[in-house]
Design an enzyme around this catalytic site. Structure first.
Site, PDB file in Angstrom:
ATOM      1  N   ASP A   1       0.865  -1.302   0.137  1.00  0.00           N
ATOM      2  CA  ASP A   1       0.087   0.093  -0.192  1.00  0.00           C
ATOM      3  C   ASP A   1       0.713   1.284  -0.003  1.00  0.00           C
ATOM      4  O   ASP A   1       2.019   1.300   0.432  1.00  0.00           O
ATOM      5  CB  ASP A   1      -0.962   0.011   1.161  1.00  0.00           C
ATOM      6  CG  ASP A   1      -2.134   0.973   1.096  1.00  0.00           C
ATOM      7  OD1 ASP A   1      -3.419   0.547   0.961  1.00  0.00           O
ATOM      8  OD2 ASP A   1      -1.946   1.983   1.118  1.00  0.00           O
TER       9      ASP A   1
ATOM     10  N   ASP B   1       3.994   2.161  -4.156  1.00  0.00           N
ATOM     11  CA  ASP B   1       3.252   2.899  -5.220  1.00  0.00           C
ATOM     12  C   ASP B   1       2.872   2.247  -6.335  1.00  0.00           C
ATOM     13  O   ASP B   1       3.901   2.112  -7.082  1.00  0.00           O
ATOM     14  CB  ASP B   1       4.122   4.312  -5.384  1.00  0.00           C
ATOM     15  CG  ASP B   1       3.015   5.508  -6.457  1.00  0.00           C
ATOM     16  OD1 ASP B   1       1.930   4.846  -6.787  1.00  0.00           O
ATOM     17  OD2 ASP B   1       3.679   6.529  -6.398  1.00  0.00           O
ATOM     18  N   VAL B   2       1.743   1.780  -6.549  1.00  0.00           N
ATOM     19  CA  VAL B   2       1.481   0.961  -7.693  1.00  0.00           C
ATOM     20  C   VAL B   2       1.500   1.698  -9.101  1.00  0.00           C
ATOM     21  O   VAL B   2       1.491   0.979 -10.032  1.00  0.00           O
ATOM     22  CB  VAL B   2       0.079   0.078  -7.658  1.00  0.00           C
ATOM     23  CG1 VAL B   2      -0.078  -0.564  -6.509  1.00  0.00           C
ATOM     24  CG2 VAL B   2      -1.160   1.297  -7.641  1.00  0.00           C
TER      25      VAL B   2
ATOM     26  N   ASN C   1      -6.006  -4.594  -5.735  1.00  0.00           N
ATOM     27  CA  ASN C   1      -7.232  -4.045  -5.121  1.00  0.00           C
ATOM     28  C   ASN C   1      -6.957  -2.425  -5.209  1.00  0.00           C
ATOM     29  O   ASN C   1      -8.105  -1.622  -4.912  1.00  0.00           O
ATOM     30  CB  ASN C   1      -7.644  -4.258  -3.821  1.00  0.00           C
ATOM     31  CG  ASN C   1      -8.222  -3.669  -2.629  1.00  0.00           C
ATOM     32  OD1 ASN C   1      -9.674  -3.787  -3.069  1.00  0.00           O
ATOM     33  ND2 ASN C   1      -7.884  -2.844  -1.958  1.00  0.00           N
TER      34      ASN C   1
ATOM     35  N   TYR D   1     -14.114   7.076 -13.979  1.00  0.00           N
ATOM     36  CA  TYR D   1     -14.048   5.897 -13.094  1.00  0.00           C
ATOM     37  C   TYR D   1     -14.673   4.693 -13.806  1.00  0.00           C
ATOM     38  O   TYR D   1     -14.071   3.833 -13.646  1.00  0.00           O
ATOM     39  CB  TYR D   1     -14.757   6.197 -11.561  1.00  0.00           C
ATOM     40  CG  TYR D   1     -14.662   5.081 -10.849  1.00  0.00           C
ATOM     41  CD1 TYR D   1     -13.364   4.747  -9.960  1.00  0.00           C
ATOM     42  CD2 TYR D   1     -15.656   4.274 -10.632  1.00  0.00           C
ATOM     43  CE1 TYR D   1     -13.288   3.726  -9.246  1.00  0.00           C
ATOM     44  CE2 TYR D   1     -15.757   3.354  -9.507  1.00  0.00           C
ATOM     45  CZ  TYR D   1     -14.491   2.928  -8.753  1.00  0.00           C
ATOM     46  OH  TYR D   1     -14.303   1.814  -7.743  1.00  0.00           O
TER      47      TYR D   1
ATOM     48  N   LYS E   1     -12.389   1.636 -14.904  1.00  0.00           N
ATOM     49  CA  LYS E   1     -12.845   0.163 -14.258  1.00  0.00           C
ATOM     50  C   LYS E   1     -13.373  -0.718 -15.488  1.00  0.00           C
ATOM     51  O   LYS E   1     -13.131  -1.898 -15.392  1.00  0.00           O
ATOM     52  CB  LYS E   1     -13.895   0.219 -13.231  1.00  0.00           C
ATOM     53  CG  LYS E   1     -13.399   0.866 -12.012  1.00  0.00           C
ATOM     54  CD  LYS E   1     -12.289   0.082 -11.247  1.00  0.00           C
ATOM     55  CE  LYS E   1     -11.806   0.783  -9.837  1.00  0.00           C
ATOM     56  NZ  LYS E   1     -11.014  -0.243  -9.191  1.00  0.00           N
TER      57      LYS E   1
ATOM     58  N   THR F   1     -16.936   2.191   2.688  1.00  0.00           N
ATOM     59  CA  THR F   1     -15.475   2.247   2.884  1.00  0.00           C
ATOM     60  C   THR F   1     -15.170   3.876   2.895  1.00  0.00           C
ATOM     61  O   THR F   1     -16.107   4.688   2.564  1.00  0.00           O
ATOM     62  CB  THR F   1     -14.735   1.702   2.035  1.00  0.00           C
ATOM     63  OG1 THR F   1     -14.765   2.197   0.647  1.00  0.00           O
ATOM     64  CG2 THR F   1     -14.832   0.117   1.673  1.00  0.00           C
TER      65      THR F   1
END
Ligand code: NAD
Length: 254
Positions: free
Chosen positions: A39, A61-62, A88, A154, A158, A189
């Site tokens: 993460d 950092d992805v 995720n 978004y 996705k 969340t």
């Protein structure tokens, strides 16, 4: 009740410091996996309970290839293998129509939600090929299946994750690497709170519309998603690749 459904597997969960990812960490750990959370958040900022006693934590950092490569090589060296990757980590991006979005907002959204999935897949697959297989689970959304006016980019990001999943499933099937996507509906969340935190009447109307469009009549929990991921991570789903597992209380059924 834990039955060791992923006993002995090494699982990496990106964005596992909180929210859906943290719950996935808890469930996979309870079912016998060695879980490593990757993460952006520094380890010392993450509550000790995050991940439910997961084995390891790497600050990653992805969106940054070097950060991803170093972390995945280190995880494989430390734990011996990478059996499961849960892509995720994600951000919602700007709540604006496309013509009002700034280039830097677009770049950040696609860097995390699309490039991040590709980079982590790339560096997990290198290890999975060498060990004879694995399972990759990509977190898309119901918004990757249908369009919508509130956060259009978004949906686009996705949707890209959904098809990257199917293309990678086809590419790596012969190498016994399965790739599937999960499509949560509205889940409680920090991310979903940020979408409804805006005090405008439009935001309240949006939240109500989401609820009214969900046949079961309530939002889901991170645990609802974690159990779907558990199935795809386990060998119970050994004949399942390229599929889209929708966990949405019926939102897309009507
Ligand atoms: P969240 O905001 O609670 O958690 C996201 C995590 O990703 C955080 O820990 C954050 O630090 C991490 N992250 C962000 N950018 C990163 C980066 N560059 N590198 C590494 N880590 C990074 O979000 P959540 O609600 O738990 O969502 C998890 C996933 O589920 C996301 O991909 C999201 O798009 C998807 N999703 C959520 C919902 C929902 O209603 N919450 C619905 C559908 C899909």
């Amino acid at each position: 009740m834990a039955d060791g459904r992923v006993q002995g597997k090494v699982a990496v969960i990106t964005g596992g410091a909180r929210g859906i990812g943290a719950e996935i960490g808890k469930v996979l750990t309870a079912e016998g996996a060695t879980v490593v959370v990757a993460d952006l958040a520094p380890a010392d900022g993450v509550p000790a309970t995050a991940g439910g006693g997961t084995a390891g934590y790497r600050q990653v950092d992805v969106t940054d290839e070097k950060s991803v490569r170093v972390a995945f090589d280190d995880i494989a060296a430390t734990y011996g293998r990478i059996d499961v990757l849960v892509n995720n980590a994600g951000v919602p991006g700007p709540i604006k129509p496309s013509h009002e979005v700034e280039e830097k907002e677009y770049d950040l959204l696609f860097a995390v939600d699309v490039k991040g999935v590709w980079l982590c897949t790339k560096h997990a697959v290198r290890h999975m090929l060498g060990q004879g297989g694995g399972s990759i689970i990509n977190m898309s959304s119901i918004y990757g299946l249908v369009g919508g006016a509130r956060i259009p980019l978004y949906h686009a990001a996705k949707g890209a994750v959904r098809l990257m999943t199917k293309a990678d499933a086809a590419t790596y099937a012969k190498a016994s690497i399965r790739v599937n996507s999960v499509h949560p509906g509205s889940i409680e969340t920090e991310l979903s709170k940020s979408l409804s935190a805006d005090p405008s009447p439009e935001a309240a109307a949006y939240a109500q519309r989401m609820l009214d469009s969900t046949p079961v009549g309530h939002r889901g929990t991170p645990e609802d998603i974690a159990y779907g991921v558990l199935y795809l991570a386990s060998d119970e789903s050994r004949f399942v690749t390229g599929t889209e597992l929708v966990v949405d209380g019926g939102y897309t059924a009507v």
